[in-house]
Motif scaffolding. Sequence first.
Motif, short mmCIF file in Angstrom:
data_model
loop_
_atom_site.label_atom_id
_atom_site.label_comp_id
_atom_site.label_asym_id
_atom_site.label_seq_id
_atom_site.Cartn_x
_atom_site.Cartn_y
_atom_site.Cartn_z
N ILE A 48 34.00 27.62 43.01
CA ILE A 48 34.94 27.56 41.90
C ILE A 48 34.98 28.93 41.19
N PRO A 49 36.18 29.50 41.03
CA PRO A 49 36.29 30.79 40.33
C PRO A 49 35.74 30.71 38.90
N ARG A 50 35.18 31.83 38.46
CA ARG A 50 34.66 31.90 37.10
C ARG A 50 34.61 33.33 36.62
N ALA A 51 34.40 33.47 35.33
CA ALA A 51 34.21 34.77 34.69
C ALA A 51 32.95 34.64 33.85
N GLY A 52 31.94 35.37 34.19
CA GLY A 52 30.67 35.25 33.47
C GLY A 52 30.12 33.85 33.62
N THR A 69 39.96 35.22 46.52
CA THR A 69 39.66 34.75 47.89
C THR A 69 39.31 33.27 47.89
N VAL A 70 38.51 32.83 46.93
CA VAL A 70 38.13 31.42 46.81
C VAL A 70 39.37 30.56 46.57
N LEU A 71 40.25 31.00 45.68
CA LEU A 71 41.50 30.27 45.43
C LEU A 71 42.34 30.22 46.70
N GLN A 72 42.46 31.32 47.41
CA GLN A 72 43.25 31.37 48.65
C GLN A 72 42.68 30.40 49.69
N GLN A 73 41.36 30.32 49.81
CA GLN A 73 40.75 29.38 50.76
C GLN A 73 41.13 27.95 50.42
N ASP A 86 42.47 37.50 51.56
CA ASP A 86 42.12 38.91 51.42
C ASP A 86 41.69 39.30 50.01
N GLY A 87 41.68 38.34 49.07
CA GLY A 87 41.26 38.64 47.70
C GLY A 87 42.32 39.30 46.85
N TYR A 94 50.96 33.85 45.04
CA TYR A 94 51.78 33.36 43.92
C TYR A 94 52.62 32.16 44.37
N ARG A 95 53.33 32.30 45.50
CA ARG A 95 54.16 31.19 46.01
C ARG A 95 53.31 29.99 46.40
N ALA A 96 52.17 30.24 47.05
CA ALA A 96 51.28 29.15 47.48
C ALA A 96 50.74 28.39 46.27
N LEU A 97 50.38 29.11 45.21
CA LEU A 97 49.87 28.45 44.01
C LEU A 97 50.97 27.63 43.35
#
Length: 137
Positions: A48-52, A69-73, A86-87, A94-97
Amino acid sequence: MAKKLAAASLAIGAVAGVGIAVAPAAQAVTYCSSYENIIPGNGAWYKIPRAGDSYNCILESGNNSVAVTVLQQTLNKCYGQGIATDGAFGPATYRALMNAQRADGIGVDGVYGPVTKSNLKWWGGGSICTRGYQLGI
């Protein structure tokens, strides 16, 4: 001179009871830059993406990180998007999301934020995809 006039105008406005609106300070955007592994006990392993120390972060066009990259996977494995992992958050991501947001019935803006995070189906390995709110994020 301009500073003195502005101060005098504020003082006069306050004395005369004139309301002076002050715009709220803009909040800083926190971009996701890393990820955390969540292992909820169902045999899956979710990134899961995170910041700090927070999952409440943003990913949008122009971002480049392992969090992208995690979001793309997840977009590939849970939504069949077939984009590069590719990160780089470019037009394809953008389109995929937006496709995933549309499929999940949430606001379609192509930006990953708190609402998308909670409603997105996250890839846990194999064919396991689980919504963020079911993972407690």
